[in-house]
Design a protein around this motif. Sequence first.
Motif, PDB file in Angstrom:
ATOM      1  N   THR A  65       0.865  -1.175   0.000  1.00  0.00           N
ATOM      2  CA  THR A  65       0.000   0.000   0.000  1.00  0.00           C
ATOM      3  C   THR A  65       0.903   1.226   0.000  1.00  0.00           C
ATOM      4  O   THR A  65       2.074   1.148   0.355  1.00  0.00           O
ATOM      5  CB  THR A  65      -0.898   0.026   1.249  1.00  0.00           C
ATOM      6  OG1 THR A  65      -0.073   0.070   2.430  1.00  0.00           O
ATOM      7  CG2 THR A  65      -1.778  -1.207   1.314  1.00  0.00           C
ATOM      8  N   GLY A  66       0.350   2.360  -0.400  1.00  0.00           N
ATOM      9  CA  GLY A  66       1.165   3.574  -0.391  1.00  0.00           C
ATOM     10  C   GLY A  66       0.718   4.555  -1.438  1.00  0.00           C
ATOM     11  O   GLY A  66      -0.356   4.426  -2.036  1.00  0.00           O
ATOM     12  N   ARG A  67       1.572   5.523  -1.671  1.00  0.00           N
ATOM     13  CA  ARG A  67       1.221   6.593  -2.616  1.00  0.00           C
ATOM     14  C   ARG A  67       2.478   7.233  -3.175  1.00  0.00           C
ATOM     15  O   ARG A  67       3.571   7.112  -2.599  1.00  0.00           O
ATOM     16  CB  ARG A  67       0.386   7.662  -1.921  1.00  0.00           C
ATOM     17  CG  ARG A  67       1.069   8.271  -0.712  1.00  0.00           C
ATOM     18  CD  ARG A  67       0.283   9.407  -0.083  1.00  0.00           C
ATOM     19  NE  ARG A  67       0.249  10.587  -0.945  1.00  0.00           N
ATOM     20  CZ  ARG A  67      -0.092  11.806  -0.516  1.00  0.00           C
ATOM     21  NH1 ARG A  67      -0.445  11.987   0.752  1.00  0.00           N
ATOM     22  NH2 ARG A  67      -0.091  12.828  -1.331  1.00  0.00           N
ATOM     23  N   ASP A  68       2.320   7.903  -4.306  1.00  0.00           N
ATOM     24  CA  ASP A  68       3.367   8.749  -4.859  1.00  0.00           C
ATOM     25  C   ASP A  68       3.054  10.195  -4.462  1.00  0.00           C
ATOM     26  O   ASP A  68       1.928  10.667  -4.649  1.00  0.00           O
ATOM     27  CB  ASP A  68       3.418   8.632  -6.384  1.00  0.00           C
ATOM     28  CG  ASP A  68       3.879   7.261  -6.837  1.00  0.00           C
ATOM     29  OD1 ASP A  68       4.467   6.535  -6.022  1.00  0.00           O
ATOM     30  OD2 ASP A  68       3.628   6.907  -8.003  1.00  0.00           O
ATOM     31  N   TYR A  69       4.040  10.888  -3.908  1.00  0.00           N
ATOM     32  CA  TYR A  69       3.838  12.263  -3.473  1.00  0.00           C
ATOM     33  C   TYR A  69       4.127  13.239  -4.619  1.00  0.00           C
ATOM     34  O   TYR A  69       4.896  12.913  -5.544  1.00  0.00           O
ATOM     35  CB  TYR A  69       4.752  12.577  -2.291  1.00  0.00           C
ATOM     36  CG  TYR A  69       4.305  11.956  -0.990  1.00  0.00           C
ATOM     37  CD1 TYR A  69       3.494  12.651  -0.101  1.00  0.00           C
ATOM     38  CD2 TYR A  69       4.697  10.657  -0.655  1.00  0.00           C
ATOM     39  CE1 TYR A  69       3.088  12.084   1.103  1.00  0.00           C
ATOM     40  CE2 TYR A  69       4.288  10.079   0.538  1.00  0.00           C
ATOM     41  CZ  TYR A  69       3.484  10.797   1.407  1.00  0.00           C
ATOM     42  OH  TYR A  69       3.076  10.224   2.580  1.00  0.00           O
ATOM     43  N   ARG A  98       8.108   8.501  -3.071  1.00  0.00           N
ATOM     44  CA  ARG A  98       7.026   7.540  -2.972  1.00  0.00           C
ATOM     45  C   ARG A  98       7.072   6.853  -1.618  1.00  0.00           C
ATOM     46  O   ARG A  98       8.117   6.737  -0.988  1.00  0.00           O
ATOM     47  CB  ARG A  98       7.092   6.483  -4.081  1.00  0.00           C
ATOM     48  CG  ARG A  98       8.335   5.619  -4.070  1.00  0.00           C
ATOM     49  CD  ARG A  98       8.215   4.417  -5.015  1.00  0.00           C
ATOM     50  NE  ARG A  98       7.676   4.772  -6.300  1.00  0.00           N
ATOM     51  CZ  ARG A  98       7.275   3.873  -7.205  1.00  0.00           C
ATOM     52  NH1 ARG A  98       7.360   2.583  -6.947  1.00  0.00           N
ATOM     53  NH2 ARG A  98       6.817   4.250  -8.361  1.00  0.00           N
ATOM     54  N   SER A  99       5.919   6.420  -1.181  1.00  0.00           N
ATOM     55  CA  SER A  99       5.814   5.670   0.069  1.00  0.00           C
ATOM     56  C   SER A  99       5.140   4.343  -0.249  1.00  0.00           C
ATOM     57  O   SER A  99       4.085   4.322  -0.882  1.00  0.00           O
ATOM     58  CB  SER A  99       4.993   6.452   1.092  1.00  0.00           C
ATOM     59  OG  SER A  99       4.747   5.671   2.242  1.00  0.00           O
ATOM     60  N   ARG A 100       5.772   3.248   0.150  1.00  0.00           N
ATOM     61  CA  ARG A 100       5.221   1.916  -0.091  1.00  0.00           C
ATOM     62  C   ARG A 100       5.402   1.082   1.171  1.00  0.00           C
ATOM     63  O   ARG A 100       6.476   1.074   1.764  1.00  0.00           O
ATOM     64  CB  ARG A 100       5.922   1.224  -1.265  1.00  0.00           C
ATOM     65  CG  ARG A 100       5.652   1.845  -2.633  1.00  0.00           C
ATOM     66  CD  ARG A 100       4.238   1.554  -3.112  1.00  0.00           C
ATOM     67  NE  ARG A 100       4.029   2.040  -4.466  1.00  0.00           N
ATOM     68  CZ  ARG A 100       3.688   3.288  -4.779  1.00  0.00           C
ATOM     69  NH1 ARG A 100       3.550   4.185  -3.813  1.00  0.00           N
ATOM     70  NH2 ARG A 100       3.501   3.652  -6.029  1.00  0.00           N
ATOM     71  N   SER A 117       7.221   6.823   8.248  1.00  0.00           N
ATOM     72  CA  SER A 117       6.508   7.353   7.086  1.00  0.00           C
ATOM     73  C   SER A 117       5.713   8.604   7.472  1.00  0.00           C
ATOM     74  O   SER A 117       5.683   9.593   6.722  1.00  0.00           O
ATOM     75  CB  SER A 117       5.573   6.276   6.519  1.00  0.00           C
ATOM     76  OG  SER A 117       4.925   6.732   5.355  1.00  0.00           O
TER      77      SER A 117
END
Length: 395
Positions: A184-188, A271-273, A343
Amino acid sequence: MAEIPGPELLDVAIVGGGPVGMFLGILLARQGLSFRILEQRAGSSPHSRAIGIHPPALAALAQAGVGAALDAEGVHIRDGVARSRGRLVQGLSFADASPASPHILTLQQARTEAILEARLRELAPGALLRGVHVQSMHDAGTHVELAASPAAGDPDGATCRARLVVGADGGHSTIRRELGIATTGRDYPDTYLMGDFPDTGSDGATAVLYLEPGGIVESFPLPDGLRRWVVHTDSLLEGASARELAALIRRRTGTSVDAAANSMLSAFGVRSRMAVRMVQGRAVLVGDAAHQVSPIGGQGMNLGWLDAAALAPVIGSALRGRPTGLLLERFEKTRMSAARRASWQAGLNMALGRPLPASCLEVRNATLARVLHSTWLRNAVARRFTMQPVGRARQ
């Protein structure tokens, strides 16, 4: 297929020979376990994106016998200051916040890796195998089988058999993919341009954050009379020159750096994963394979080292036939909690560094200064930034 040189059945196969994989190898060697580290790069990397070693990781590295060498080469940062439009916003003393762990260490990643590799070769000659690209894995129940791409002079490729496998192979982890573990995560939206230049200022061993309307500029001292500059940019400036970075630094901070003497330049996004689990069957994920966090704040490499420090004794217990179910459950729970904390902290760091209209920036900076006027809160922030428990420092 040929077999990876070594025992018929290894205790552990570590996929990924970066700083986290090598550190784990050192810890396993100290326990007398048989292992191989399979690294796809043919040689060590000259790039030094990660530079900060926080106190908890430095303590773990000291236990592995490399702390003194790192400490001797790195710069000890005991203080940090925030400035805005030429004025001081607030200062932080890492030494006051934690007298027992009074500094962050900065050292180019290439040197950190070289020190780790030298220690690894001292304890386990031949354990690090370069130029080996692991393509797939199979959990056979009693052991794990890894298939690697052909090595030079070996058209049939190679296999590796081990009782356990650890994926320390980064954000695009082959082991995570083979296990089918989702993330899970997102690109900032945040992007940055960073570079190393000779340090000609008067800040010495102090870290400086410039909170400016156009976005944050970060400045950290490095060994050999260098200073790293990290600038928030409006877009990803791939292909930007050192002269362009120097111009951004001067425009926002008033500081001149010598573009002709630039020794490292890199543009990057964020990015955060987070893997939904770190343990599955006979495999464990550590470092970026398990959790990618923003490099702003310098926590990623440290998180991986602390994963390895927590995992190594569990591996030792498991391979000696002791019950480890609860230990693995606790390992996964605590390390995933640490990654979520990191995070969150990285997200806060990025929010602090985004562009703001001058009027809003003034209000925010004044609020920060008032909040951090409290010694306890100032020390709590300093401890949070250095990945230490928040609370009153022990003398």
